[in-house]
Design a protein around this motif. Structure first.
Motif, PDB file in Angstrom:
ATOM      1  N   THR A  74       0.850  -1.192   0.000  1.00 15.45           N
ATOM      2  CA  THR A  74       0.000   0.000   0.000  1.00 15.45           C
ATOM      3  C   THR A  74       0.885   1.241   0.000  1.00 15.45           C
ATOM      4  OG1 THR A  74      -1.599  -1.291   1.287  1.00 15.45           O
ATOM      5  CG2 THR A  74      -2.009   1.063   1.106  1.00 15.45           C
ATOM      6  N   VAL A  75       1.453   1.502  -1.177  1.00 16.91           N
ATOM      7  CA  VAL A  75       2.424   2.584  -1.344  1.00 16.91           C
ATOM      8  C   VAL A  75       2.119   3.341  -2.628  1.00 16.91           C
ATOM      9  CG1 VAL A  75       4.877   3.136  -1.691  1.00 16.91           C
ATOM     10  CG2 VAL A  75       4.217   1.295  -0.114  1.00 16.91           C
ATOM     11  N   THR A  97       4.456   6.479   1.067  1.00 16.83           N
ATOM     12  CA  THR A  97       4.926   7.106  -0.166  1.00 16.83           C
ATOM     13  C   THR A  97       6.394   6.814  -0.423  1.00 16.83           C
ATOM     14  OG1 THR A  97       5.486   9.172   0.990  1.00 16.83           O
ATOM     15  CG2 THR A  97       3.286   9.004   0.014  1.00 16.83           C
ATOM     16  N   PHE A  98       6.722   6.770  -1.714  1.00 11.63           N
ATOM     17  CA  PHE A  98       8.112   6.673  -2.164  1.00 11.63           C
ATOM     18  C   PHE A  98       8.203   7.449  -3.475  1.00 11.63           C
ATOM     19  CE2 PHE A  98      11.776   4.880  -4.336  1.00 11.63           C
ATOM     20  CZ  PHE A  98      12.724   4.856  -3.327  1.00 11.63           C
ATOM     21  N   GLY A 105       7.971   5.839 -10.920  1.00  9.15           N
ATOM     22  CA  GLY A 105       6.686   5.397 -10.375  1.00  9.15           C
ATOM     23  C   GLY A 105       5.969   4.431 -11.286  1.00  9.15           C
ATOM     24  N   LEU A 106       5.972   4.715 -12.592  1.00  2.00           N
ATOM     25  CA  LEU A 106       5.301   3.817 -13.531  1.00  2.00           C
ATOM     26  C   LEU A 106       6.004   2.461 -13.594  1.00  2.00           C
ATOM     27  CD1 LEU A 106       4.332   6.187 -16.490  1.00  2.00           C
ATOM     28  CD2 LEU A 106       2.870   5.285 -14.670  1.00  2.00           C
ATOM     29  N   LYS A 107       7.322   2.461 -13.497  1.00  2.00           N
ATOM     30  CA  LYS A 107       8.057   1.188 -13.500  1.00  2.00           C
ATOM     31  C   LYS A 107       7.739   0.382 -12.245  1.00  2.00           C
ATOM     32  CE  LYS A 107      11.883   2.825 -16.379  1.00  2.00           C
ATOM     33  NZ  LYS A 107      13.336   3.166 -16.422  1.00  2.00           N
ATOM     34  N   VAL A 114       3.828  -1.124  -6.077  1.00  2.00           N
ATOM     35  CA  VAL A 114       3.026  -0.048  -5.494  1.00  2.00           C
ATOM     36  C   VAL A 114       1.596  -0.164  -6.022  1.00  2.00           C
ATOM     37  CG1 VAL A 114       4.996   1.525  -5.264  1.00  2.00           C
ATOM     38  CG2 VAL A 114       3.634   1.554  -7.361  1.00  2.00           C
ATOM     39  N   ILE A 115       0.673   0.554  -5.379  1.00  2.00           N
ATOM     40  CA  ILE A 115      -0.715   0.537  -5.863  1.00  2.00           C
ATOM     41  C   ILE A 115      -1.023   1.728  -6.757  1.00  2.00           C
ATOM     42  CG2 ILE A 115      -1.530  -0.767  -3.865  1.00  2.00           C
ATOM     43  CD1 ILE A 115      -2.711   1.876  -2.781  1.00  2.00           C
ATOM     44  N   GLY A 116      -0.151   2.742  -6.726  1.00  2.00           N
ATOM     45  CA  GLY A 116      -0.415   3.926  -7.540  1.00  2.00           C
ATOM     46  C   GLY A 116       0.828   4.756  -7.741  1.00  2.00           C
ATOM     47  N   ALA A 117       0.787   5.611  -8.770  1.00  2.00           N
ATOM     48  CA  ALA A 117       1.917   6.487  -9.050  1.00  2.00           C
ATOM     49  C   ALA A 117       1.403   7.836  -9.546  1.00  2.00           C
ATOM     50  CB  ALA A 117       2.832   5.868 -10.105  1.00  2.00           C
TER      51      ALA A 117
END
Length: 299
Positions: A74-75, A97-98, A105-107, A114-117
């Motif tokens: 959940t990041v 967050t990261f 983020g897309l990678k 992750v769950i989103g970018a």
């Protein structure tokens, strides 16, 4: 490879063949057909490890939904946005967050990390934002591209703008702080410099890239740079001057399944509150009129 050493993020043809348990000739065939993620940036064939792993997972055959088999952390990753960062905390979303740039983020999203970018990647060939990158890096994936906000991008300059910078062309001969490669602001700045007829030798780029919008403002405020591209909110926060250059769209790329889970639902619900709108007004440079609009929706 030594025990405990982290595997290289880029794989050779031989390493991909060993990973997939196929002959190297078959890897070359996949490359020739455009059927496998590959980079030719150095003149050699290099394969990003995270994309190869994601490529293998996408081809798993299973009659049911595979998502429950590999729950994602959940990041949120991608590009940093002050309003999103604040809302994630204030909403009680419990999303960590990261933030390390849009492409990163897309990678990470493609690799299931992750769950989103958050992304703001300009696409001059189609005059749009983010859609093409998501289509290429997450082809065939159930990913939703949802608008978060339109943001005003521009040049952050010292208070009083002592050098009289008013356009990208005015950066010629100046010290400029840039974001890291793969960050949306870096992609946009490279495009704007090219449009202004400036080359990398026309400006003095700081050796160490800024990792966030705030880092850009700090470099200017501390006198290490004459200017840097960032959003208006960063300039306001550090009481610096701001020269508007472009309006950009910042989107959230989300796994569709996770959109309906409690963490993301708490965030989206909070984004509809007066407190959220008031925060955007204080930060400055945000247009929330398109919030929630879907710009792409995978199969």
């Amino acid at each position: 490879m030594d025990r405990g050493r982290r595997p290289s993020e880029l794989m050779t043809t031989r390493e991909v063949a060993a990973y997939l348990r196929i002959k190297e000739r078959k890897v070359y065939d996949l490359v020739a057909g455009g059927d496998i993620p590959v980079s030719r940036a150095t003149g050699k064939l290099l394969f990003p490890r995270d994309l190869i792993e994601a490529w293998v997972r996408r081809r798993v055959e299973y009659k049911e939904d595979t998502a429950p088999l590999m729950p994602r952390p959940t990041v949120f990753a991608g590009s940093h946005d002050p309003l999103l960062d604040w809302a994630l905390r204030e909403s009680g979303s419990e999303i960590a967050t990261f933030f390390d740039g849009s492409l990163d983020g897309l990678k990470r999203l493609a690799a299931g990390r992750v769950i989103g970018a958050g992304v703001h990647l300009f696409e001059p060939d189609i005059g749009d934002w983010n859609v093409g990158h998501v289509g290429r890096l997450l082809a065939g994936e159930p990913v939703v591209l949802m608008e978060w906000a339109c943001r005003r991008q521009g040049l952050v300059v010292p208070a009083g703008n002592p050098l009289g910078i008013s356009t990208i062309a005015d950066l010629s001969g100046r010290r400029v702080v840039t974001r890291q490669p793969g960050a949306g602001s870096r992609v946009l700045l490279d495009h704007l410099l090219d449009q202004a007829g400036l080359t990398s030798s026309s400006v003095t780029l700081l050796t160490t890239p800024a990792r966030s919008e705030a880092d850009v403002a700090l470099a200017v405020g501390e006198g290490r740079a004459d200017a840097g591209l960032a959003i208006e909110g960063a300039a306001r926060q550090y009481r610096l001057d701001f020269v508007p250059i472009a309006d950009e769209r910042y989107d959230l790329a989300l796994w569709r399944r996770d959109v309906f889970e409690p963490p993301v639902q708490r965030l989206l619900a909070f984004a509809g509150t007066n407190a959220f709108r008031a925060r955007a007004e204080v930060l400055g440079g945000y247009d929330l009129s398109g919030f929630g609009r879907i710009h792409a929706n995978g199969p």
